[in-house]
Design an enzyme around this catalytic site. Sequence first.
Site, PDB file in Angstrom:
ATOM      1  N   LYS A   1       0.846  -1.210   0.000  1.00  0.00           N
ATOM      2  CA  LYS A   1       0.000   0.000   0.000  1.00  0.00           C
ATOM      3  C   LYS A   1       0.878   1.254   0.000  1.00  0.00           C
ATOM      4  O   LYS A   1       0.654   2.177  -0.779  1.00  0.00           O
ATOM      5  CB  LYS A   1      -0.880   0.021   1.237  1.00  0.00           C
ATOM      6  CG  LYS A   1      -1.524   1.383   1.552  1.00  0.00           C
ATOM      7  CD  LYS A   1      -2.396   1.371   2.784  1.00  0.00           C
ATOM      8  CE  LYS A   1      -1.661   1.600   4.056  1.00  0.00           C
ATOM      9  NZ  LYS A   1      -1.318   3.002   4.358  1.00  0.00           N
ATOM     10  N   ASN A   2       1.919   1.253   0.837  1.00  0.00           N
ATOM     11  CA  ASN A   2       2.708   2.474   1.023  1.00  0.00           C
ATOM     12  C   ASN A   2       3.734   2.707  -0.069  1.00  0.00           C
ATOM     13  O   ASN A   2       4.468   3.690  -0.036  1.00  0.00           O
ATOM     14  CB  ASN A   2       3.379   2.450   2.402  1.00  0.00           C
ATOM     15  CG  ASN A   2       2.343   2.567   3.508  1.00  0.00           C
ATOM     16  OD1 ASN A   2       1.189   2.914   3.237  1.00  0.00           O
ATOM     17  ND2 ASN A   2       2.742   2.264   4.723  1.00  0.00           N
TER      18      ASN A   2
ATOM     19  N   CYS B   1      -4.487  12.263  12.365  1.00  0.00           N
ATOM     20  CA  CYS B   1      -5.300  11.060  12.176  1.00  0.00           C
ATOM     21  C   CYS B   1      -5.246  10.268  13.474  1.00  0.00           C
ATOM     22  O   CYS B   1      -4.822  10.745  14.517  1.00  0.00           O
ATOM     23  CB  CYS B   1      -4.801  10.265  10.990  1.00  0.00           C
ATOM     24  SG  CYS B   1      -3.244   9.520  11.346  1.00  0.00           S
TER      25      CYS B   1
ATOM     26  N   ARG C   1       0.574  14.075  12.894  1.00  0.00           N
ATOM     27  CA  ARG C   1       1.021  13.934  11.490  1.00  0.00           C
ATOM     28  C   ARG C   1       1.325  15.310  10.875  1.00  0.00           C
ATOM     29  O   ARG C   1       0.744  15.703   9.861  1.00  0.00           O
ATOM     30  CB  ARG C   1      -0.027  13.193  10.652  1.00  0.00           C
ATOM     31  CG  ARG C   1      -0.521  11.895  11.228  1.00  0.00           C
ATOM     32  CD  ARG C   1       0.491  10.796  11.337  1.00  0.00           C
ATOM     33  NE  ARG C   1       0.927  10.238  10.079  1.00  0.00           N
ATOM     34  CZ  ARG C   1       0.298   9.263   9.413  1.00  0.00           C
ATOM     35  NH1 ARG C   1      -0.809   8.796   9.894  1.00  0.00           N
ATOM     36  NH2 ARG C   1       0.772   8.795   8.274  1.00  0.00           N
TER      37      ARG C   1
ATOM     38  N   ILE D   1       3.194  18.352   8.739  1.00  0.00           N
ATOM     39  CA  ILE D   1       3.867  18.319   7.424  1.00  0.00           C
ATOM     40  C   ILE D   1       4.928  19.419   7.330  1.00  0.00           C
ATOM     41  O   ILE D   1       5.288  19.863   6.224  1.00  0.00           O
ATOM     42  CB  ILE D   1       2.845  18.451   6.275  1.00  0.00           C
ATOM     43  CG1 ILE D   1       2.007  19.721   6.417  1.00  0.00           C
ATOM     44  CG2 ILE D   1       1.954  17.224   6.182  1.00  0.00           C
ATOM     45  CD1 ILE D   1       1.171  20.036   5.177  1.00  0.00           C
TER      46      ILE D   1
ATOM     47  N   LEU E   1       8.074  19.332   7.724  1.00  0.00           N
ATOM     48  CA  LEU E   1       9.279  18.930   6.972  1.00  0.00           C
ATOM     49  C   LEU E   1       9.009  18.962   5.464  1.00  0.00           C
ATOM     50  O   LEU E   1       9.878  19.356   4.670  1.00  0.00           O
ATOM     51  CB  LEU E   1       9.732  17.533   7.397  1.00  0.00           C
ATOM     52  CG  LEU E   1      10.167  17.381   8.862  1.00  0.00           C
ATOM     53  CD1 LEU E   1      10.512  15.939   9.176  1.00  0.00           C
ATOM     54  CD2 LEU E   1      11.329  18.308   9.196  1.00  0.00           C
TER      55      LEU E   1
ATOM     56  N   ASP F   1       4.699   0.288  11.938  1.00  0.00           N
ATOM     57  CA  ASP F   1       3.435  -0.288  11.443  1.00  0.00           C
ATOM     58  C   ASP F   1       3.245  -1.725  11.918  1.00  0.00           C
ATOM     59  O   ASP F   1       2.130  -2.250  11.842  1.00  0.00           O
ATOM     60  CB  ASP F   1       3.375  -0.244   9.922  1.00  0.00           C
ATOM     61  CG  ASP F   1       3.332   1.182   9.397  1.00  0.00           C
ATOM     62  OD1 ASP F   1       3.546   1.384   8.202  1.00  0.00           O
ATOM     63  OD2 ASP F   1       3.121   2.099  10.218  1.00  0.00           O
TER      64      ASP F   1
ATOM     65  N   ARG G   1      -8.593  -0.294   4.692  1.00  0.00           N
ATOM     66  CA  ARG G   1      -7.699   0.712   4.076  1.00  0.00           C
ATOM     67  C   ARG G   1      -6.383   0.074   3.668  1.00  0.00           C
ATOM     68  O   ARG G   1      -5.753   0.506   2.714  1.00  0.00           O
ATOM     69  CB  ARG G   1      -7.422   1.848   5.064  1.00  0.00           C
ATOM     70  CG  ARG G   1      -8.550   2.839   5.262  1.00  0.00           C
ATOM     71  CD  ARG G   1      -8.070   4.010   6.111  1.00  0.00           C
ATOM     72  NE  ARG G   1      -6.740   4.405   5.696  1.00  0.00           N
ATOM     73  CZ  ARG G   1      -5.738   4.695   6.547  1.00  0.00           C
ATOM     74  NH1 ARG G   1      -5.926   4.641   7.834  1.00  0.00           N
ATOM     75  NH2 ARG G   1      -4.561   5.055   6.088  1.00  0.00           N
TER      76      ARG G   1
HETATM   77  C1  EPZ Z   1       4.481   6.728   6.198  1.00  0.00           C
HETATM   78  O1  EPZ Z   1       3.761   7.755   6.859  1.00  0.00           O
HETATM   79  C2  EPZ Z   1       3.523   5.546   6.112  1.00  0.00           C
HETATM   80  N1  EPZ Z   1       2.348   5.908   5.333  1.00  0.00           N
HETATM   81  C3  EPZ Z   1       3.101   5.130   7.524  1.00  0.00           C
HETATM   82  O2  EPZ Z   1       2.269   3.974   7.401  1.00  0.00           O
HETATM   83  C4  EPZ Z   1       4.353   4.750   8.306  1.00  0.00           C
HETATM   84  O3  EPZ Z   1       3.994   4.428   9.637  1.00  0.00           O
HETATM   85  C5  EPZ Z   1       5.333   5.931   8.313  1.00  0.00           C
HETATM   86  O4  EPZ Z   1       5.631   6.332   6.960  1.00  0.00           O
HETATM   87  C6  EPZ Z   1       6.636   5.600   9.007  1.00  0.00           C
HETATM   88  O5  EPZ Z   1       7.217   4.504   8.399  1.00  0.00           O
HETATM   89  C7  EPZ Z   1       2.435   5.904   3.981  1.00  0.00           C
HETATM   90  O6  EPZ Z   1       3.475   5.643   3.415  1.00  0.00           O
HETATM   91  C8  EPZ Z   1       1.177   6.224   3.228  1.00  0.00           C
HETATM   92  P1  EPZ Z   1       6.709  10.007   8.327  1.00  0.00           P
HETATM   93  P2  EPZ Z   1       4.367   9.258   6.906  1.00  0.00           P
HETATM   94  O7  EPZ Z   1       6.604  11.279   7.580  1.00  0.00           O
HETATM   95  O8  EPZ Z   1       5.010   9.578   5.623  1.00  0.00           O
HETATM   96  C9  EPZ Z   1       6.865  13.065  11.958  1.00  0.00           C
HETATM   97  C10 EPZ Z   1       0.358   2.655   7.779  1.00  0.00           C
HETATM   98  O9  EPZ Z   1      -0.118   2.143   8.805  1.00  0.00           O
HETATM   99  N2  EPZ Z   1       6.831  14.100  10.918  1.00  0.00           N
HETATM  100  O10 EPZ Z   1       7.920   9.177   8.181  1.00  0.00           O
HETATM  101  O11 EPZ Z   1       3.299  10.171   7.398  1.00  0.00           O
HETATM  102  C11 EPZ Z   1       5.516  12.368  12.080  1.00  0.00           C
HETATM  103  O12 EPZ Z   1       4.645  13.093  12.914  1.00  0.00           O
HETATM  104  C12 EPZ Z   1       0.891   4.074   7.819  1.00  0.00           C
HETATM  105  O13 EPZ Z   1       0.442   2.085   6.668  1.00  0.00           O
HETATM  106  C13 EPZ Z   1       6.994  15.436  11.280  1.00  0.00           C
HETATM  107  O14 EPZ Z   1       7.173  15.756  12.449  1.00  0.00           O
HETATM  108  O15 EPZ Z   1       5.465   9.075   8.046  1.00  0.00           O
HETATM  109  C14 EPZ Z   1       5.899  11.046  12.675  1.00  0.00           C
HETATM  110  O16 EPZ Z   1       6.046  11.213  14.074  1.00  0.00           O
HETATM  111  C15 EPZ Z   1       0.746   4.728   9.187  1.00  0.00           C
HETATM  112  N3  EPZ Z   1       6.940  16.396  10.319  1.00  0.00           N
HETATM  113  C16 EPZ Z   1       7.269  10.764  12.062  1.00  0.00           C
HETATM  114  O17 EPZ Z   1       7.757  12.018  11.587  1.00  0.00           O
HETATM  115  C17 EPZ Z   1       6.737  16.079   9.000  1.00  0.00           C
HETATM  116  O18 EPZ Z   1       6.717  17.013   8.154  1.00  0.00           O
HETATM  117  C18 EPZ Z   1       7.220   9.777  10.895  1.00  0.00           C
HETATM  118  O19 EPZ Z   1       6.449  10.347   9.888  1.00  0.00           O
HETATM  119  C19 EPZ Z   1       6.566  14.732   8.645  1.00  0.00           C
HETATM  120  C20 EPZ Z   1       6.625  13.755   9.612  1.00  0.00           C
END
Ligand code: EPZ
Length: 419
Positions: free
Chosen positions: A22-23, A116, A121, A123, A125, A306, A398
């Site tokens: 999915k990811n 969520c 979550r 954004i 960064l 995950d 999902r």
């Molecule tokens: C991706 O989410 C995956 N989703 C998530 O899978 C997965 O848990 C996550 O990566 C970590 O591996 C998809 O790929 C669609 P991150 P993402 O940006 O991109 C913080 C599932 O169950 N952060 O690496 O949102 C954030 O809050 C889902 O399939 C910031 O602070 O993950 C989190 O604490 C859930 N600022 C950490 O980084 C930002 O701008 C990891 O987030 C972005 C992120």
Amino acid sequence: MEKLVICGGRRLSGEIDVQGAKNSALPILAATVLIKGESVIHNCPDLSDIDAAIKILKHLGCKVKKENNTLMVDSREISCYNIPDTLMREMRSSIVFLGSVLGRMGKAVMSSPGGCDIGLRPIDLHLSSLRTLGIKVDECHGTLICTKEKPIVGGVVSLSFPSVGATENIMLACALSEGRTVILNAAREPEIKDLADFLNSCGCNIEIGSHGTVAISGVSELHECEHHVISDRIASLTFMSAVAASGGDVILKKTDTSSFMSVIPIFEQMGCEINNRGSSLRIKMHKRPEAVLDIRTMPYPGFPTDAQAPVTAVLSIAKGTSVLVENIFENRFKHIPELQRMGAKIKIEGKVAIIDGTAQLYGAKVISPDLRGGAALVVAGLSAAGTTVVEQISHIDRGYENIEKSLSALGADIKRVKV
Ligand code: EPZ
């Protein structure tokens, strides 16, 4: 509304094919917006999140055809650069369309995706990286307006955290650009490489470095291509958790064990017998799991966040006490109160879960709090004594393709029932 009704206590046996990731499929579908032609994506899982991405693609002007697990996306005519709130809110990871719409149209307007079930979550960064690349980013009343006032000419973007989504958005924004952009401290998840492989098949030039660097040498145009999405490592780990909790002997086919090598030792510590054959894996479990003293979720290649919830369900019935630290998301223990309703003895101290294993859980009516938390409740129900009813299973749909069909094929007594 639907629910899953599970009569626990049955051992699992047989073999199943693991779904596409999915990811990986989601950012690749977003990437098809960059191609002025047709992209053919194979091994796309049949999930509600994929359906949400297809809705966004069609809204943007793409023509999308679906034949089983193959999607054909024709992005010759992209007619708009804004994604309405209704579509953004259907799927949290819609933010990954930001980079590709910006890259193709020079502008992107979309609502900030809310938090969520598992955390805020943010954004920040994503947005700070785009600003570093010279993109004008305005945020007002929850709407993001990103404008490429001049071509991206390359540079260095350093991430304070190896964010998966931010890494993907930078890659997508820079694929159609001039110059060379290097991301430092980029995410290293296998899904990042799969996105790079897709974009390189379309004519881009992305190199994945060995120390968390990603270098994108942009091009003026990307051409049509055909791509096969990698196997879903989290689906593999979820089915392995089901075997570890219920006992049995199962072969996972169409998997890729290299994408979860750091987790296999955890299953062996729990007492599973693993026969790792690369694209298939045989897992046997003939006793009550053993506790695992110290599990910490980390960015790849560490233990994936995950997989935390499904593994917690296994440790709930382990011999001994396990300690699990959730380092990635701040609210990813919402399955624990539901497991406690099934008799689990778990204490939460901040980001630490102390799991005092009990001999057996008992069936109960539980509510799926989020995608992986819902999967954890299914894993727990398979091993519990009696009947477990899991509600709000739209969360599970999902990310898992026909979860009840896959588990029934392995001998589980699990039915999807309309409420
Ligand atoms: C991706 O989410 C995956 N989703 C998530 O899978 C997965 O848990 C996550 O990566 C970590 O591996 C998809 O790929 C669609 P991150 P993402 O940006 O991109 C913080 C599932 O169950 N952060 O690496 O949102 C954030 O809050 C889902 O399939 C910031 O602070 O993950 C989190 O604490 C859930 N600022 C950490 O980084 C930002 O701008 C990891 O987030 C972005 C992120």
